[in-house]
Design a protein around this motif. Structure first.
Motif, PDB file in Angstrom:
ATOM      1  N   ALA A 168     -71.567   1.245 -34.243  1.00 39.19           N
ATOM      2  CA  ALA A 168     -70.268   1.587 -34.344  1.00 39.19           C
ATOM      3  C   ALA A 168     -69.342   0.526 -34.092  1.00 39.19           C
ATOM      4  N   VAL A 169     -69.386  -0.413 -33.171  1.00 40.52           N
ATOM      5  CA  VAL A 169     -68.553  -1.479 -32.431  1.00 40.52           C
ATOM      6  C   VAL A 169     -68.382  -2.542 -33.361  1.00 40.52           C
ATOM      7  N   PRO A 170     -69.632  -3.036 -33.927  1.00 36.96           N
ATOM      8  CA  PRO A 170     -69.324  -4.139 -34.836  1.00 36.96           C
ATOM      9  C   PRO A 170     -68.870  -3.519 -36.446  1.00 36.96           C
ATOM     10  N   GLY A 171     -69.202  -2.228 -36.652  1.00 35.83           N
ATOM     11  CA  GLY A 171     -68.970  -2.011 -37.700  1.00 35.83           C
ATOM     12  C   GLY A 171     -67.130  -1.659 -37.903  1.00 35.83           C
ATOM     13  N   THR A 172     -66.861  -1.136 -36.692  1.00 38.84           N
ATOM     14  CA  THR A 172     -65.305  -0.833 -36.610  1.00 38.84           C
ATOM     15  C   THR A 172     -64.627  -2.449 -36.642  1.00 38.84           C
ATOM     16  N   VAL A 173     -65.080  -3.362 -35.941  1.00 46.04           N
ATOM     17  CA  VAL A 173     -64.742  -4.622 -36.176  1.00 46.04           C
ATOM     18  C   VAL A 173     -64.641  -5.235 -37.494  1.00 46.04           C
ATOM     19  N   GLY A 174     -65.759  -5.200 -37.848  1.00 47.05           N
ATOM     20  CA  GLY A 174     -65.963  -5.767 -39.408  1.00 47.05           C
ATOM     21  C   GLY A 174     -65.137  -4.971 -40.486  1.00 47.05           C
ATOM     22  N   LEU A 175     -64.920  -3.580 -40.612  1.00 45.55           N
ATOM     23  CA  LEU A 175     -63.805  -2.930 -41.423  1.00 45.55           C
ATOM     24  C   LEU A 175     -62.681  -3.313 -41.371  1.00 45.55           C
ATOM     25  N   ALA A 176     -62.214  -3.543 -39.848  1.00 46.92           N
ATOM     26  CA  ALA A 176     -60.836  -3.611 -39.704  1.00 46.92           C
ATOM     27  C   ALA A 176     -60.518  -5.118 -40.331  1.00 46.92           C
ATOM     28  N   LEU A 177     -61.198  -6.111 -39.916  1.00 48.14           N
ATOM     29  CA  LEU A 177     -60.866  -7.332 -40.416  1.00 48.14           C
ATOM     30  C   LEU A 177     -61.173  -7.318 -42.229  1.00 48.14           C
ATOM     31  N   LEU A 178     -61.948  -6.674 -42.611  1.00 55.04           N
ATOM     32  CA  LEU A 178     -62.448  -6.831 -44.005  1.00 55.04           C
ATOM     33  C   LEU A 178     -62.190  -5.878 -44.855  1.00 55.04           C
ATOM     34  N   ALA A 179     -60.999  -4.981 -44.490  1.00 52.62           N
ATOM     35  CA  ALA A 179     -60.862  -3.916 -45.278  1.00 52.62           C
ATOM     36  C   ALA A 179     -60.297  -4.060 -46.831  1.00 52.62           C
ATOM     37  N   GLU A 180     -59.304  -5.057 -46.727  1.00 54.79           N
ATOM     38  CA  GLU A 180     -58.906  -5.125 -48.069  1.00 54.79           C
ATOM     39  C   GLU A 180     -59.695  -6.003 -49.020  1.00 54.79           C
ATOM     40  N   LYS A 181     -60.488  -7.047 -48.621  1.00 53.39           N
ATOM     41  CA  LYS A 181     -61.461  -7.430 -49.256  1.00 53.39           C
ATOM     42  C   LYS A 181     -62.675  -6.401 -49.667  1.00 53.39           C
ATOM     43  N   ILE A 182     -63.004  -5.446 -49.012  1.00 51.79           N
ATOM     44  CA  ILE A 182     -64.196  -4.570 -48.967  1.00 51.79           C
ATOM     45  C   ILE A 182     -63.660  -3.505 -50.369  1.00 51.79           C
ATOM     46  N   MET A 183     -62.088  -3.312 -50.168  1.00 54.36           N
ATOM     47  CA  MET A 183     -61.767  -2.101 -51.352  1.00 54.36           C
ATOM     48  C   MET A 183     -61.564  -2.772 -52.414  1.00 54.36           C
ATOM     49  N   THR A 184     -61.251  -4.072 -52.490  1.00 56.30           N
ATOM     50  CA  THR A 184     -61.071  -4.765 -53.767  1.00 56.30           C
ATOM     51  C   THR A 184     -62.647  -4.984 -54.447  1.00 56.30           C
ATOM     52  N   LEU A 185     -63.505  -5.341 -53.633  1.00 60.55           N
ATOM     53  CA  LEU A 185     -64.858  -5.353 -54.040  1.00 60.55           C
ATOM     54  C   LEU A 185     -65.455  -4.073 -54.596  1.00 60.55           C
ATOM     55  N   VAL A 186     -65.265  -2.988 -53.826  1.00 59.92           N
ATOM     56  CA  VAL A 186     -65.789  -1.630 -54.279  1.00 59.92           C
ATOM     57  C   VAL A 186     -65.137  -0.792 -55.368  1.00 59.92           C
ATOM     58  N   ALA A 187     -63.804  -1.407 -55.307  1.00 63.50           N
ATOM     59  CA  ALA A 187     -62.888  -0.371 -56.401  1.00 63.50           C
ATOM     60  C   ALA A 187     -62.145  -1.314 -57.143  1.00 63.50           C
ATOM     61  N   GLY A 188     -61.968  -2.466 -57.072  1.00 57.60           N
ATOM     62  CA  GLY A 188     -61.262  -3.159 -57.874  1.00 57.60           C
ATOM     63  C   GLY A 188     -60.057  -3.703 -57.223  1.00 57.60           C
ATOM     64  N   PRO A 189     -59.140  -4.490 -57.997  1.00 57.66           N
ATOM     65  CA  PRO A 189     -57.774  -5.170 -57.403  1.00 57.66           C
ATOM     66  C   PRO A 189     -56.925  -4.052 -57.260  1.00 57.66           C
ATOM     67  N   ASP A 190     -56.812  -3.006 -58.120  1.00 56.87           N
ATOM     68  CA  ASP A 190     -56.011  -2.095 -58.055  1.00 56.87           C
ATOM     69  C   ASP A 190     -55.910  -1.152 -56.762  1.00 56.87           C
ATOM     70  N   PHE A 191     -57.210  -1.207 -55.883  1.00 59.11           N
ATOM     71  CA  PHE A 191     -57.173  -0.533 -54.940  1.00 59.11           C
ATOM     72  C   PHE A 191     -57.194  -1.485 -53.737  1.00 59.11           C
ATOM     73  N   ALA A 192     -56.691  -2.422 -53.736  1.00 57.45           N
ATOM     74  CA  ALA A 192     -56.354  -3.546 -52.648  1.00 57.45           C
ATOM     75  C   ALA A 192     -55.422  -2.977 -51.647  1.00 57.45           C
ATOM     76  N   ALA A 193     -54.662  -1.996 -52.100  1.00 56.81           N
ATOM     77  CA  ALA A 193     -53.517  -1.469 -51.110  1.00 56.81           C
ATOM     78  C   ALA A 193     -54.250  -0.678 -50.311  1.00 56.81           C
ATOM     79  N   ALA A 194     -55.550   0.029 -50.345  1.00 52.90           N
ATOM     80  CA  ALA A 194     -56.233   0.828 -49.700  1.00 52.90           C
ATOM     81  C   ALA A 194     -57.017   0.066 -48.456  1.00 52.90           C
ATOM     82  N   GLY A 195     -56.794  -1.332 -48.471  1.00 55.26           N
ATOM     83  CA  GLY A 195     -56.991  -1.897 -47.213  1.00 55.26           C
ATOM     84  C   GLY A 195     -56.378  -1.523 -45.915  1.00 55.26           C
ATOM     85  N   LEU A 196     -55.093  -1.180 -46.066  1.00 55.44           N
ATOM     86  CA  LEU A 196     -54.539  -1.058 -44.925  1.00 55.44           C
ATOM     87  C   LEU A 196     -54.819   0.281 -44.392  1.00 55.44           C
TER      88      LEU A 196
END
Length: 397
Positions: free
Chosen positions: A225-253
């Motif tokens: 949980a702890v590293p998962g929380t930290v990793g998601l918080a830091l990489l949220a925008e990049k993760i959303m862009t990777l899994v859903a495309g550039p149109d979902f970059a705003a879902a990073g916040l």
């Protein structure tokens, strides 16, 4: 006492009957919401999927008691393979919305069928015995009531967001929330395996074994949980862009905010499952009920004003609220106190991982995820943050 085969058949029958009754209400309720006709049809189709999921949850319980969760893992892979391949074919043929919803049902049916066939040695089926059904209802109603309140604060945000905000915003939030759902599954799988062991030790008065299992469950889930929380918080925008495309970059916040809820989900998983293991589910209903009421009020107040950020904020509150009060309840009823030495080491390793991700933030998201795993694992092993027994437990699961 009833033999296992007879009991399992009646549990499956009870689950099917209750699922059809309660889930069947959803399409009826949807008729009164201002959704397009296509969405209302989709809700009716998805109800079929949820009925199969309800049956499958009983089969998962069977595999948990048999300590054979690898069978369900293969079933899960089969279902997802059908989903991915089907999506590829549908998208290639420019399919509409409803065929995609039908594909989701097919994916769920595939997973349930795999689990069902693999459990054939248990001679499973559906049965009705009034005495057994009454016993099941008497035992399960506290859990059922808790789940009802749980659904209110887990899914209320999506429903209210769809009523007050544009569909584009609902889509962004839904995409971010889907990532949260996927990450949370690991907690349920681990506690699904450990809970029968906790219940066994508690019911037989094996205090030492219960204490060790309880501590082990907490350490194992916090190690994720702890590293998962930290990793998601830091990489949220990049993760959303990777899994859903550039149109979902705003879902990073919203995802970066929801990452905090991941920690609460894992806390709730540890202590919620432990409450069931020590047969204190009745005593914890008030936690879920109060959480549902407070969070629902928060949704109504903050979603119209702040949209998906208000929804994410209240989701964080709801998960941390449940985790905290469940922790206090378990400490009261079990008398056990957790040791936080390992937790401190997990925090140290996660902080080091965060520094590494920030330092090399120019790399691709795949490279950063790999780097984070390497740093965290290396540090946690170097400082002996996780015992060999806990590590073996995680790997076995």
């Amino acid at each position: 006492e009833y033999d296992k085969t007879r009991l399992l058949k009646n549990i499956l029958g009870f689950r099917l009957a209750t699922a059809v009754v309660f889930l069947g209400i959803a399409p009826i309720i949807a008729l009164f919401f201002p959704y397009p006709p296509q969405v209302k049809v989709a809700i009716a189709i998805s109800t079929i999927s949820f009925i199969f999921i309800a049956i499958n949850q009983i089969l998962i319980g069977y595999y948990q008691t048999e300590l054979r969760m690898q069978v369900h893992a293969f079933a899960d892979i089969a279902g997802r393979a059908v989903l991915v391949l089907g999506l590829w074919l549908l998208i290639a043929n420019h399919a509409a919305f409803l065929p995609i919803m039908a594909l989701i049902v097919l994916s769920t049916v595939t997973q349930t069928a795999w689990d069902w066939i693999a459990a054939r040695r248990a001679k499973i089926g559906f049965a009705y015995n009034p005495d057994i059904w009454r016993a099941i209802a008497a035992k399960m109603w506290p859990v059922a009531v808790s789940i009802m309140f749980n659904v209110v604060y887990l899914k209320g945000d999506i429903v209210l967001l769809s009523l007050f905000r544009p569909q584009a915003e609902v889509g962004l939030y839904g995409a971010a929330y889907r990532v949260l759902d996927i990450v949370s599954q690991m907690a349920m799988m681990i506690m699904g395996v450990i809970m029968p062991l906790l219940a066994f030790a508690w019911s037989r008065g094996l205090k030492g074994e219960f204490r060790a299992r309880y501590q082990q469950a907490f350490d194992a889930l916090m190690a994720i949980a702890v590293p998962g929380t930290v990793g998601l918080a830091l990489l949220a925008e990049k993760i959303m862009t990777l899994v859903a495309g550039p149109d979902f970059a705003a879902a990073g916040l919203p995802l970066s905010l929801l990452s905090i809820a991941v920690f609460g989900v894992y806390l709730g998983a540890v202590f919620g499952h432990t409450a069931v293991a020590i047969n204190k589910q009745k005593q914890t209903i008030w936690i879920y009920a109060s959480d549902a009421v407070i969070t629902l009020i928060g949704y109504v107040v903050f979603i119209p004003r702040f949209g998906m950020l208000g929804a994410a904020g209240m989701t964080i509150f709801s998960e941390l609220y449940a985790g905290l009060f469940l922790f206090l309840a378990i400490r009261r009823y079990s008398g056990e106190r957790l040791q936080l030495k390992t937790f401190g080491k997990i925090l140290t390793a996660s902080a080091t991982m965060a520094a590494g991700i920030i330092l090399f933030s120019h790399l691709s998201v795949i490279a950063l995820i790999a780097l984070g795993i390497v740093i965290y694992t290396s540090i946690i092993i170097a400082i002996r943050g996780i015992s060999k027994e806990t590590l073996r437990e995680i790997i076995r699961i």
